[in-house]
Design a protein around this motif. Structure first.
Motif, PDB file in Angstrom:
ATOM      1  N   MET A   1       0.827  -1.183   0.000  1.00  0.00           N
ATOM      2  CA  MET A   1       0.000   0.000   0.000  1.00  0.00           C
ATOM      3  C   MET A   1       0.873   1.249   0.000  1.00  0.00           C
ATOM      4  O   MET A   1       2.054   1.173   0.261  1.00  0.00           O
ATOM      5  CB  MET A   1      -0.927  -0.024   1.211  1.00  0.00           C
ATOM      6  N   LYS A   2       0.244   2.397  -0.215  1.00  0.00           N
ATOM      7  CA  LYS A   2       0.975   3.624  -0.477  1.00  0.00           C
ATOM      8  C   LYS A   2       1.852   4.082   0.681  1.00  0.00           C
ATOM      9  O   LYS A   2       3.021   4.323   0.526  1.00  0.00           O
ATOM     10  CB  LYS A   2      -0.003   4.711  -0.872  1.00  0.00           C
ATOM     11  N   ASN A   3       1.264   4.239   1.849  1.00  0.00           N
ATOM     12  CA  ASN A   3       2.064   4.666   2.988  1.00  0.00           C
ATOM     13  C   ASN A   3       1.444   4.154   4.277  1.00  0.00           C
ATOM     14  O   ASN A   3       0.342   3.597   4.270  1.00  0.00           O
ATOM     15  CB  ASN A   3       2.244   6.186   3.005  1.00  0.00           C
ATOM     16  N   GLN A   4       2.128   4.367   5.368  1.00  0.00           N
ATOM     17  CA  GLN A   4       1.700   3.828   6.658  1.00  0.00           C
ATOM     18  C   GLN A   4       0.327   4.349   7.076  1.00  0.00           C
ATOM     19  O   GLN A   4      -0.522   3.580   7.517  1.00  0.00           O
ATOM     20  CB  GLN A   4       2.759   4.162   7.726  1.00  0.00           C
ATOM     21  N   THR A   5       0.102   5.638   6.952  1.00  0.00           N
ATOM     22  CA  THR A   5      -1.176   6.211   7.377  1.00  0.00           C
ATOM     23  C   THR A   5      -2.316   5.657   6.535  1.00  0.00           C
ATOM     24  O   THR A   5      -3.360   5.268   7.063  1.00  0.00           O
ATOM     25  CB  THR A   5      -1.136   7.750   7.290  1.00  0.00           C
ATOM     26  N   TYR A   6      -2.116   5.589   5.226  1.00  0.00           N
ATOM     27  CA  TYR A   6      -3.146   5.045   4.337  1.00  0.00           C
ATOM     28  C   TYR A   6      -3.424   3.591   4.697  1.00  0.00           C
ATOM     29  O   TYR A   6      -4.586   3.175   4.794  1.00  0.00           O
ATOM     30  CB  TYR A   6      -2.703   5.170   2.880  1.00  0.00           C
TER      31      TYR A   6
ATOM     32  N   PHE B   1      -8.304   6.150  20.573  1.00  0.00           N
ATOM     33  CA  PHE B   1      -6.916   6.584  20.420  1.00  0.00           C
ATOM     34  C   PHE B   1      -6.468   6.479  18.965  1.00  0.00           C
ATOM     35  O   PHE B   1      -5.775   7.355  18.462  1.00  0.00           O
ATOM     36  CB  PHE B   1      -5.987   5.772  21.316  1.00  0.00           C
ATOM     37  N   PHE B   2      -6.845   5.404  18.304  1.00  0.00           N
ATOM     38  CA  PHE B   2      -6.477   5.205  16.907  1.00  0.00           C
ATOM     39  C   PHE B   2      -7.053   6.332  16.054  1.00  0.00           C
ATOM     40  O   PHE B   2      -6.355   6.918  15.219  1.00  0.00           O
ATOM     41  CB  PHE B   2      -6.989   3.845  16.415  1.00  0.00           C
ATOM     42  N   ASP B   3      -8.323   6.643  16.270  1.00  0.00           N
ATOM     43  CA  ASP B   3      -8.983   7.708  15.510  1.00  0.00           C
ATOM     44  C   ASP B   3      -8.318   9.055  15.760  1.00  0.00           C
ATOM     45  O   ASP B   3      -8.060   9.814  14.822  1.00  0.00           O
ATOM     46  CB  ASP B   3     -10.465   7.762  15.879  1.00  0.00           C
ATOM     47  N   LEU B   4      -8.021   9.342  17.018  1.00  0.00           N
ATOM     48  CA  LEU B   4      -7.386  10.620  17.335  1.00  0.00           C
ATOM     49  C   LEU B   4      -6.000  10.723  16.694  1.00  0.00           C
ATOM     50  O   LEU B   4      -5.620  11.788  16.196  1.00  0.00           O
ATOM     51  CB  LEU B   4      -7.269  10.788  18.858  1.00  0.00           C
TER      52      LEU B   4
ATOM     53  N   TYR C   1      -4.631   8.832  13.986  1.00  0.00           N
ATOM     54  CA  TYR C   1      -4.557   8.742  12.524  1.00  0.00           C
ATOM     55  C   TYR C   1      -5.529   9.673  11.800  1.00  0.00           C
ATOM     56  O   TYR C   1      -5.187  10.225  10.752  1.00  0.00           O
ATOM     57  CB  TYR C   1      -4.778   7.306  12.059  1.00  0.00           C
ATOM     58  N   ASN C   2      -6.730   9.831  12.319  1.00  0.00           N
ATOM     59  CA  ASN C   2      -7.723  10.625  11.598  1.00  0.00           C
ATOM     60  C   ASN C   2      -7.755  12.084  12.035  1.00  0.00           C
ATOM     61  O   ASN C   2      -7.973  12.967  11.211  1.00  0.00           O
ATOM     62  CB  ASN C   2      -9.115   9.999  11.745  1.00  0.00           C
TER      63      ASN C   2
END
Length: 121
Positions: A1-6, A26-29, A31-32
């Motif tokens: 995939m393109k990058n870690q965040t994606y 925590f994940f949402d805060l 990464y998003n």
């Protein structure tokens, strides 16, 4: 995939509901909402390392499920195939318009296009 965040947001889209409420938050805060570990820690009254542990654990859980199921891999493959089908349908429509003007062919192309659009939803 393109990058870690994606990659992580794709994992979350597919498997996020399998996480605990705290892991999801925590994940949402992170990464998003693009908050730093320190900001999340401060807002929740825990250490930065504690936040990192929760996020890393969530990433690991989702990656393990993806490794076992391969849903994202199949999804991405299917998206590529659907795009190829749409492209071929467009070519058929163009050829029909230029050479045959057959309404039955136009109808078939419309059905193919509609079916692909439904699958992409």
């Amino acid at each position: 995939m393109k990058n870690q965040t994606y990659r992580m947001t794709m994992l979350y889209d597919f498997y996020g509901e399998l996480l605990t409420d705290r892991q999801k938050e925590f994940f949402d805060l992170y990464y998003n909402e693009d908050l730093s570990l320190s900001e999340i820690a401060e807002n929740n009254g825990i250490s930065r390392q504690g936040v990192r542990d929760v996020i890393v654990r969530a990433e690991g859980i989702m990656q393990e499920i993806e490794d076992k199921t391969g849903l994202i891999k199949r999804f991405l493959s299917m998206q590529g195939s659907l795009n190829q089908i749409l492209e071929a349908a467009g070519e058929i429509k163009t050829i029909n318009y230029r050479q045959y003007e057959n309404p039955a062919i136009d109808s078939c192309v419309a059905r193919i296009t509609d079916a692909v659009a439904a699958l992409k939803e």
